[in-house]
Design an enzyme around this catalytic site. Structure first.
Site, PDB file in Angstrom:
ATOM      1  N   SER A 125       0.836  -1.202   0.000  1.00 26.60           N
ATOM      2  CA  SER A 125       0.000   0.000   0.000  1.00 26.60           C
ATOM      3  C   SER A 125       0.866   1.244   0.000  1.00 26.60           C
ATOM      4  O   SER A 125       1.956   1.256   0.582  1.00 26.60           O
ATOM      5  CB  SER A 125      -0.885  -0.027   1.248  1.00 26.60           C
ATOM      6  OG  SER A 125      -1.497   1.229   1.459  1.00 26.60           O
ATOM      7  N   TYR A 149      -1.883  -0.610  10.797  1.00 27.60           N
ATOM      8  CA  TYR A 149      -2.147  -1.236   9.488  1.00 27.60           C
ATOM      9  C   TYR A 149      -0.953  -1.003   8.561  1.00 27.60           C
ATOM     10  O   TYR A 149      -0.445  -1.951   7.953  1.00 27.60           O
ATOM     11  CB  TYR A 149      -3.427  -0.663   8.861  1.00 27.60           C
ATOM     12  CG  TYR A 149      -3.500  -0.949   7.392  1.00 27.60           C
ATOM     13  CD1 TYR A 149      -3.205   0.045   6.459  1.00 27.60           C
ATOM     14  CD2 TYR A 149      -3.792  -2.224   6.935  1.00 27.60           C
ATOM     15  CE1 TYR A 149      -3.211  -0.227   5.106  1.00 27.60           C
ATOM     16  CE2 TYR A 149      -3.807  -2.503   5.580  1.00 27.60           C
ATOM     17  CZ  TYR A 149      -3.513  -1.499   4.682  1.00 27.60           C
ATOM     18  OH  TYR A 149      -3.512  -1.772   3.339  1.00 27.60           O
ATOM     19  N   LYS A 153       1.967  -3.685   6.715  1.00 24.55           N
ATOM     20  CA  LYS A 153       2.363  -3.733   5.307  1.00 24.55           C
ATOM     21  C   LYS A 153       3.874  -3.525   5.161  1.00 24.55           C
ATOM     22  O   LYS A 153       4.544  -4.188   4.377  1.00 24.55           O
ATOM     23  CB  LYS A 153       1.609  -2.675   4.495  1.00 24.55           C
ATOM     24  CG  LYS A 153       0.132  -2.971   4.305  1.00 24.55           C
ATOM     25  CD  LYS A 153      -0.078  -4.285   3.527  1.00 24.55           C
ATOM     26  CE  LYS A 153      -1.550  -4.599   3.328  1.00 24.55           C
ATOM     27  NZ  LYS A 153      -1.756  -5.878   2.611  1.00 24.55           N
TER      28      LYS A 153
HETATM   29  C1  WQD Z   1      -9.656   9.262   1.054  1.00 26.66           C
HETATM   30  C2  WQD Z   1      -9.930  10.763   1.265  1.00 26.66           C
HETATM   31  C3  WQD Z   1     -10.235  11.360   3.566  1.00 26.66           C
HETATM   32  C4  WQD Z   1     -13.997   9.087   4.099  1.00 26.66           C
HETATM   33  C5  WQD Z   1      -6.816   4.386   3.299  1.00 26.66           C
HETATM   34  C6  WQD Z   1      -5.632   3.568   3.747  1.00 26.66           C
HETATM   35  C7  WQD Z   1      -4.989   2.914   2.546  1.00 26.66           C
HETATM   36  C8  WQD Z   1      -6.022   2.114   1.812  1.00 26.66           C
HETATM   37  C9  WQD Z   1      -7.133   3.019   1.355  1.00 26.66           C
HETATM   38  C10 WQD Z   1      -6.131  -0.151   2.556  1.00 26.66           C
HETATM   39  C11 WQD Z   1      -9.186  11.343   2.453  1.00 26.66           C
HETATM   40  C12 WQD Z   1     -11.524  11.584   2.781  1.00 26.66           C
HETATM   41  C13 WQD Z   1     -12.834   9.643   3.571  1.00 26.66           C
HETATM   42  C14 WQD Z   1     -15.076   9.951   4.458  1.00 26.66           C
HETATM   43  C15 WQD Z   1     -13.778  11.842   3.750  1.00 26.66           C
HETATM   44  N1  WQD Z   1      -6.540   1.105   2.662  1.00 26.66           N
HETATM   45  N2  WQD Z   1     -12.731  10.995   3.390  1.00 26.66           N
HETATM   46  N3  WQD Z   1     -14.913  11.296   4.266  1.00 26.66           N
HETATM   47  O1  WQD Z   1      -7.258   7.323   3.913  1.00 26.66           O
HETATM   48  O2  WQD Z   1      -6.391   7.732   1.543  1.00 26.66           O
HETATM   49  O3  WQD Z   1      -6.368   5.432   2.474  1.00 26.66           O
HETATM   50  O4  WQD Z   1      -7.723   3.596   2.551  1.00 26.66           O
HETATM   51  O5  WQD Z   1      -5.467  -0.663   1.690  1.00 26.66           O
HETATM   52  O6  WQD Z   1      -3.937   2.086   2.969  1.00 26.66           O
HETATM   53  O7  WQD Z   1      -4.685   4.429   4.348  1.00 26.66           O
HETATM   54  O8  WQD Z   1      -8.536   6.481   1.890  1.00 26.66           O
HETATM   55  O9  WQD Z   1     -10.907   6.547   1.261  1.00 26.66           O
HETATM   56  O10 WQD Z   1     -10.294   6.605   3.730  1.00 26.66           O
HETATM   57  O11 WQD Z   1      -9.864   8.609   2.313  1.00 26.66           O
HETATM   58  O12 WQD Z   1     -13.658  13.083   3.586  1.00 26.66           O
HETATM   59  O13 WQD Z   1     -16.158   9.510   4.952  1.00 26.66           O
HETATM   60  O14 WQD Z   1     -11.318  10.929   1.537  1.00 26.66           O
HETATM   61  O15 WQD Z   1     -10.014  12.405   4.505  1.00 26.66           O
HETATM   62  O16 WQD Z   1      -8.815  12.683   2.136  1.00 26.66           O
HETATM   63  P1  WQD Z   1      -7.105   6.852   2.506  1.00 26.66           P
HETATM   64  P2  WQD Z   1      -9.981   7.006   2.336  1.00 26.66           P
END
Ligand code: WQD
Length: 337
Positions: A125, A149, A153
């Site tokens: 990741s 997490y 990885k």
């Molecule tokens: C994306 C953007 C949030 C939810 C994580 C893990 C990564 C992978 C993918 C496993 C950010 C914003 C999110 C919400 C929001 N996981 N957001 N409201 O955090 O980049 O990555 O998930 O493999 O390893 O770190 O992904 O989709 O959670 O967030 O505003 O309800 O959307 O702040 O900017 P992230 P995400």
């Protein structure tokens, strides 16, 4: 054609990779314990793939079960997806994350070695890059995990580097995923998180289908074009095809590789919301709230190496990601169950 064992095969990325591998002519054996996935996926894979999936229900932490799987099937390579993946949950339950994600990787590699299989694609990741020293992240960016997490990885990557150093017969592809979204164009398989979605796209699709009232946008004051977080969203079918390219590289070139799988461009939360509204025709009400602890403002991939080394690049754009996510959610309002 080679036979590939997919661990975590019933999951979001595993199920899409299953279809891509079959389309590319590989034989596939799927393995899953359904701890974070639904058995209904197998029915959908049979429908889409036109054949009964070869499946083994087992945990990757069960050495005896793994020996049974390797005894029943002639496996040429393993794609290791099986892992828990919720950042917040990992902080609350570190032991179960280390036992499953790190312990499960070790027991899978031990079973592979016992059965003479030394080719693995490892699901890593972008989270292993930590705070950006520069952007876009390239594959030589320093590594630093920011949560449990992410550490599972990072440790998993290191375990495989040590294994390869101890025995060069091991060939490994370390694939660093950016942000997978979207679904197979049929709308028959897709992302189906349990409970409240942690990730942006499944939360948006649940708002669109009426399961959630509104989206919370975590922070509107980042140093980004519209103040909201920027990520490199990647269509899950592009990601799946990246695994086919990586396997071909391992089996044909007999050389390991560490590769980013991303599009190379960043999209903000509000840009994704707007694209989804255009693709679905559904309004996505949202409220900008406090930043989520641990979130980075912005990151995206340098996707050059994947293109040069694997001959792979993302082909599907944000509109397709949103349209395919919506088709899955609108046709499966409560997911698989
Ligand atoms: C994306 C953007 C949030 C939810 C994580 C893990 C990564 C992978 C993918 C496993 C950010 C914003 C999110 C919400 C929001 N996981 N957001 N409201 O955090 O980049 O990555 O998930 O493999 O390893 O770190 O992904 O989709 O959670 O967030 O505003 O309800 O959307 O702040 O900017 P992230 P995400």
């Amino acid at each position: 054609m080679p036979t590939v064992l997919l661990t975590g095969a019933a999951g979001y990325i595993g199920s899409h990779t299953w279809l891509a591998l079959q389309s590319a002519g590989f034989e596939v054996v799927g393995l899953d314990d359904f701890s974070n996935s639904s058995a209904r996926v197998l029915d959908r894979l049979k429908e889409l793939g036109g054949r009964t999936p070869v499946f083994e229900r087992a945990s990757v932490t069960d050495a005896a079960a793994l020996d049974g799987v390797f005894s029943r099937h002639r496996i040429d390579a393993v794609v290791h997806f099986a892992a828990f993946k919720a950042v917040g949950e990992s902080t609350a339950q570190p032991l179960s994350y280390y036992a499953n994600n790190v312990g499960g990787l070790v027991s899978t590699c031990e079973a592979m070695r016992r059965h003479g299989v030394k080719t693995m694609v490892f699901s890593s990741s972008a989270t292993v890059y930590g705070e950006p020293k520069y952007l876009p992240y390239d594959e030589v960016h320093p590594l630093a995990a920011m949560n449990v997490y992410g550490r599972t990885k990072l440790f998993g990557e290191q375990i495989l580097r040590d294994l390869e150093a101890s025995d060069p017969a091991w060939k490994v592809a370390w694939l660093r995923y950016f942000n997978p979204v979207g679904a197979h164009e049929s709308g028959r398989i897709g992302e189906d998180p349990r409970g409240t979605p942690n990730n942006l796209m499944p939360y948006v699709t649940q708002v669109a289908v009426g399961r959630r009232e509104f989206l919370q946008v975590f922070g509107g004051d980042y140093d980004t074009p519209d103040g909201t977080g920027v990520r490199d969203y990647l269509h899950v079918m592009d990601l799946a095809e990246g695994h086919v390219a990586a396997l071909r590289h391992l089996l044909e070139q007999r050389a390991s590789a560490t590769v980013n799988l991303g599009t190379g461009s960043g999209t903000s939360v509000l840009q994704l919301v707007a694209a989804f509204e255009r693709a679905s025709g559904r309004p996505i009400p949202y409220r900008i709230v406090e930043r989520r602890p641990g979130d980075l403002p912005a990151f995206w991939a340098d996707a050059t190496l994947a293109r040069e080394l694997l001959g792979w690049q993302a082909r599907r754009d944000l509109a397709a990601m949103c349209a395919d996510s919506w088709r899955w959610q609108s046709r499966n309002p409560t997911g698989y169950d």
